[in-house]
Design an enzyme around this catalytic site. Structure first.
Site, PDB file in Angstrom:
ATOM      1  N   LYS A  41      35.505  43.821  42.031  1.00  0.00           N
ATOM      2  CA  LYS A  41      36.758  44.469  41.623  1.00  0.00           C
ATOM      3  C   LYS A  41      37.477  43.596  40.594  1.00  0.00           C
ATOM      4  O   LYS A  41      37.141  42.416  40.439  1.00  0.00           O
ATOM      5  CB  LYS A  41      37.647  44.670  42.859  1.00  0.00           C
ATOM      6  CG  LYS A  41      38.074  43.369  43.520  1.00  0.00           C
ATOM      7  CD  LYS A  41      38.769  43.621  44.844  1.00  0.00           C
ATOM      8  CE  LYS A  41      39.274  42.314  45.432  1.00  0.00           C
ATOM      9  NZ  LYS A  41      39.798  42.504  46.799  1.00  0.00           N
ATOM     10  N   ARG A 137      48.115  47.437  54.898  1.00  0.00           N
ATOM     11  CA  ARG A 137      47.938  48.030  53.572  1.00  0.00           C
ATOM     12  C   ARG A 137      47.404  49.450  53.798  1.00  0.00           C
ATOM     13  O   ARG A 137      48.082  50.231  54.439  1.00  0.00           O
ATOM     14  CB  ARG A 137      47.017  47.152  52.722  1.00  0.00           C
ATOM     15  CG  ARG A 137      47.590  45.735  52.592  1.00  0.00           C
ATOM     16  CD  ARG A 137      47.042  44.914  51.447  1.00  0.00           C
ATOM     17  NE  ARG A 137      45.602  44.926  51.295  1.00  0.00           N
ATOM     18  CZ  ARG A 137      44.907  44.007  50.608  1.00  0.00           C
ATOM     19  NH1 ARG A 137      45.539  42.988  50.047  1.00  0.00           N
ATOM     20  NH2 ARG A 137      43.604  44.090  50.480  1.00  0.00           N
ATOM     21  N   TYR A 267      59.342  24.255  24.202  1.00  0.00           N
ATOM     22  CA  TYR A 267      60.649  24.849  24.483  1.00  0.00           C
ATOM     23  C   TYR A 267      61.438  24.036  25.499  1.00  0.00           C
ATOM     24  O   TYR A 267      60.926  23.626  26.537  1.00  0.00           O
ATOM     25  CB  TYR A 267      60.461  26.261  25.044  1.00  0.00           C
ATOM     26  CG  TYR A 267      59.928  27.253  24.042  1.00  0.00           C
ATOM     27  CD1 TYR A 267      60.546  27.444  22.806  1.00  0.00           C
ATOM     28  CD2 TYR A 267      58.800  28.011  24.342  1.00  0.00           C
ATOM     29  CE1 TYR A 267      60.057  28.376  21.893  1.00  0.00           C
ATOM     30  CE2 TYR A 267      58.309  28.946  23.439  1.00  0.00           C
ATOM     31  CZ  TYR A 267      58.935  29.123  22.217  1.00  0.00           C
ATOM     32  OH  TYR A 267      58.449  30.040  21.329  1.00  0.00           O
ATOM     33  N   MET A 315      53.755  31.309  25.455  1.00  0.00           N
ATOM     34  CA  MET A 315      52.978  32.551  25.561  1.00  0.00           C
ATOM     35  C   MET A 315      51.554  32.392  25.048  1.00  0.00           C
ATOM     36  O   MET A 315      50.602  32.894  25.655  1.00  0.00           O
ATOM     37  CB  MET A 315      53.672  33.673  24.786  1.00  0.00           C
ATOM     38  CG  MET A 315      52.975  35.011  24.936  1.00  0.00           C
ATOM     39  SD  MET A 315      53.784  36.334  24.025  1.00  0.00           S
ATOM     40  CE  MET A 315      55.270  36.574  24.985  1.00  0.00           C
TER      41      MET A 315
HETATM   42  C1  LIG Z   1      39.029  41.764  47.653  1.00  0.00           C
HETATM   43  C2  LIG Z   1      38.448  42.342  48.863  1.00  0.00           C
HETATM   44  C3  LIG Z   1      37.319  41.756  49.451  1.00  0.00           C
HETATM   45  C4  LIG Z   1      36.776  40.424  49.023  1.00  0.00           C
HETATM   46  O1  LIG Z   1      37.728  39.459  49.446  1.00  0.00           O
HETATM   47  P1  LIG Z   1      37.534  37.895  49.167  1.00  0.00           P
HETATM   48  O2  LIG Z   1      38.600  37.259  49.965  1.00  0.00           O
HETATM   49  O3  LIG Z   1      37.730  37.719  47.703  1.00  0.00           O
HETATM   50  O4  LIG Z   1      36.179  37.540  49.598  1.00  0.00           O
HETATM   51  C5  LIG Z   1      36.728  42.417  50.507  1.00  0.00           C
HETATM   52  N1  LIG Z   1      37.225  43.580  50.971  1.00  0.00           N
HETATM   53  C6  LIG Z   1      38.325  44.159  50.447  1.00  0.00           C
HETATM   54  C7  LIG Z   1      38.820  45.432  51.009  1.00  0.00           C
HETATM   55  C8  LIG Z   1      38.983  43.559  49.382  1.00  0.00           C
HETATM   56  O5  LIG Z   1      40.084  44.119  48.875  1.00  0.00           O
END
Ligand SMILES: *Cc1c(COP(=O)(O)O)cnc(C)c1O
Length: 382
Positions: A41, A137, A267, A315
Site C-alpha cells: 500500500k 478503525r 530561516y 521546503m
Molecule cells: C499497513 C497494514 C499492514 C502492514 O502493517 P505493518 O505494520 O507495516 O507490517 C497489515 N494490515 C493492514 C490492514 C494494514 O493497514
C-alpha cells in the site's frame, strides 16, 4: 517524475531489491507454515508499488495487500496475477471492476456486500469479513458482526460473493491488548460458525505480531514495514532483526560556501556558525518528505562522515555544516541508508523527528526519483 533533465538535481531514492527480497524471504520463513501477504500500500511505503510487488512474489509472499481498489487494479494492469487484497472502500468504490479483476475484498459493512451484488459482475469476488477487535478503525463491531456474517452468507448463496476469510488488525498496544484482540477474533469466528459460516482463512498479524506473537500468525501474516527494512519495534532495529533497510535517500550537494564565525543559517537564524566553516546546500526539503521538525537534530553523510543539518529545513533545501572537510558541488549526500558505513538509517531519522520509520520512508515525495537496483554485489543487474 524523472530527474534526468539536467537542470533538475538528482534527488534519488535508491531501492535495493536484493535487500527487499532478503527481508521478504526472512519474514516468510519465520511465519511458516502461515502464508505471507505483503503490504504494498501507499506505493509500497514510498518504494514504488509494481517492482516491489513483483519482488515480493518472487521471494516468498503468496499475495499482496493494498489499501483500495484503484491500487489493486493498477497491479492487475501491470500483469500481476497473484491474489490481491484491498479493504478501504467508499460507496462509490469500483466494486464491479474489482470483481472482474478477481480482487479479494476486505468487507466491514453490509452496504459493501450489497454494492458488490448490485454491480452484477461476472466473477463473484472473494470476501474477507473484518471484525473490529479494538483498533476502532473499520471492521464490524461485535454488535454488528452477526448481521454482517448473515448478509455475507446470503450473498454467497446467491452467487454474488465467495465467503473466504475472517480477519482483523491489531493495535500493537501491549501484549495483553493484542492477546485480547486475538481472543475477540476467535470468538467472532465461533459466532460466525454458529450462523453457518466456514472460513478458509483467518488473518490478524502485521509485522509486529508476525515477528513477536507466533500465536497471532494464524493462516497468514500481512507483513509490511519490516519487509522494507524498518523495525516495527522501539527496542530492536531492523539490523537486530536480521533485516536490511531497502531505501537509500541521496542528493548531490548543490553548492558550497566558506563563511565566517557567527554566520546565521536558514530561516530564523536558528543556527549560527561557531567558527569559520563550510556550508553545503542539499536540494531536499519538507516538500520531499524531509521532516522540518528534525531541524537542529539530524545529521547526514557526506564524504565518508556525518555532518549536522544546520538551521531550519526548508521546503526545497537544507544546509549542512561540514566544517573544514573538503566538500564539492555534486558530492553525494546520503540522507539515510542501510547504515553499514555509519550513515543514518530511516529509523534514526524517526528519532530525529519524533516519529516512526514508516512515516519517514512513506512521505518521501514525488520529486524524488525512485531508482530500483538489484544484483549490485556482482549479480549482473537486470
Ligand atoms: C499497513 C497494514 C499492514 C502492514 O502493517 P505493518 O505494520 O507495516 O507490517 C497489515 N494490515 C493492514 C490492514 C494494514 O493497514
Amino acid at each position: 517524475m524523472s530527474g534526468t533533465s539536467g537542470a533538475v538535481p538528482a534527488r534519488r531514492a535508491v531501492i535495493d531489491l536484493d535487500a527487499f527480497r532478503h527481508n521478504v524471504r526472512t519474514l516468510s520463513e519465520l511465519a511458516k507454515p502461515a502464508e505471507t501477504m505483503l503490504a504494498v500500500k501507499a506505493d509500497a511505503y514510498g518504494h514504488g508499488m509494481v517492482p516491489l510487488a513483483r519482488a515480493a512474489l518472487e521471494s516468498g509472499a503468496s499475495s499482496l495487500a493494498v489499501l483500495d481498489i484503484p491500487a489493486a487494479l493498477a497491479l492487475r494492469e501491470a500483469g500481476i496475477t497473484a491474489p490481491i487484497f484491498a479493504w478501504m472502500h467508499d460507496p462509490d468504490a469500483l466494486f464491479g471492476e474489482a470483481a472482474e479483476a478477481d480482487i479479494d475484498l476486505g468487507i466491514s459493512a453490509v452496504w459493501q456486500l450489497d454494492a458488490i451484488a448490485a454491480a452484477r459482475a461476472s466473477v463473484a469476488p472473494r470476501v474477507h469479513l473484518k471484525i473490529d477487535t479494538g483498533l476502532s478503525r473499520n471492521g464490524a463491531t461485535e454488535a454488528d458482526w452477526p448481521a454482517l456474517v448473515t448478509a455475507a452468507l446470503e450473498h454467497d448463496r446467491a452467487g454474488a460473493v465467495r465467503l473466504h476469510a475472517a480477519w482483523s488488525h491489531l493495535a500493537d498496544a501491549s501484549p495483553d491488548d493484542d492477546g485480547l484482540a486475538l481472543a475477540k477474533l476467535r470468538r467472532a469466528v465461533e459466532v460466525a460458525e454458529g450462523l453457518g459460516a466456514r472460513f478458509e482463512k483467518l488473518h490478524l498479524a502485521a509485522s509486529s505480531a508476525g515477528i513477536r506473537m507466533p500465536e497471532a500468525r494464524l493462516d497468514m501474516v500481512r507483513f509490511g514495514i519490516a519487509a522494507y527494512g524498518v523495525s516495527p519495534f522501539d527496542d530492536q532495529t531492523a539490523r537486530d532483526l536480521g533485516l536490511r533497510p531497502v531505501m537509500t535517500l541521496t542528493a548531490p550537494v548543490a553548492s558550497v560556501k566558506r563563511v565566517p564565525a557567527g554566520h546565521g543559517v536558514s530561516y530564523g537564524f536558528a543556527y549560527r556558525t561557531e567558527g569559520e566553516t563550510t556550508l553545503a546546500l542539499v536540494p531536499l526539503g519538507y516538500a520531499d518528505g524531509i521532516p522540518r521538525i528534525a531541524s537542529g537534530r539530524a545529521s547526514v553523510w557526506i564524504g565518508g562522515r556525518r555532518h549536522p543539518v544546520a538551521g531550519r529545513i526548508a521546503m526545497d533545501q537544507f544546509v549542512v555544516d561540514v566544517g573544514d572537510h573538503p566538500v564539492e558541488p555534486g558530492d553525494e549526500v546520503v540522507v539515510f541508508g542501510e547504515g553499514d558505513h555509519g550513515e543514518p538509517t530511516a529509523e534514526e531519522w524517526a528519532g530525529f523527528a519524533d516519529t516512526i520509520g514508516d512515516e519517514i520512508v512513506a512521505r518521501i515525495g514525488a520529486r524524488v526519483e525512485r531508482v530500483h537496483v538489484e544484483g549490485a554485489s556482482g549479480g549482473g543487474g537486470r
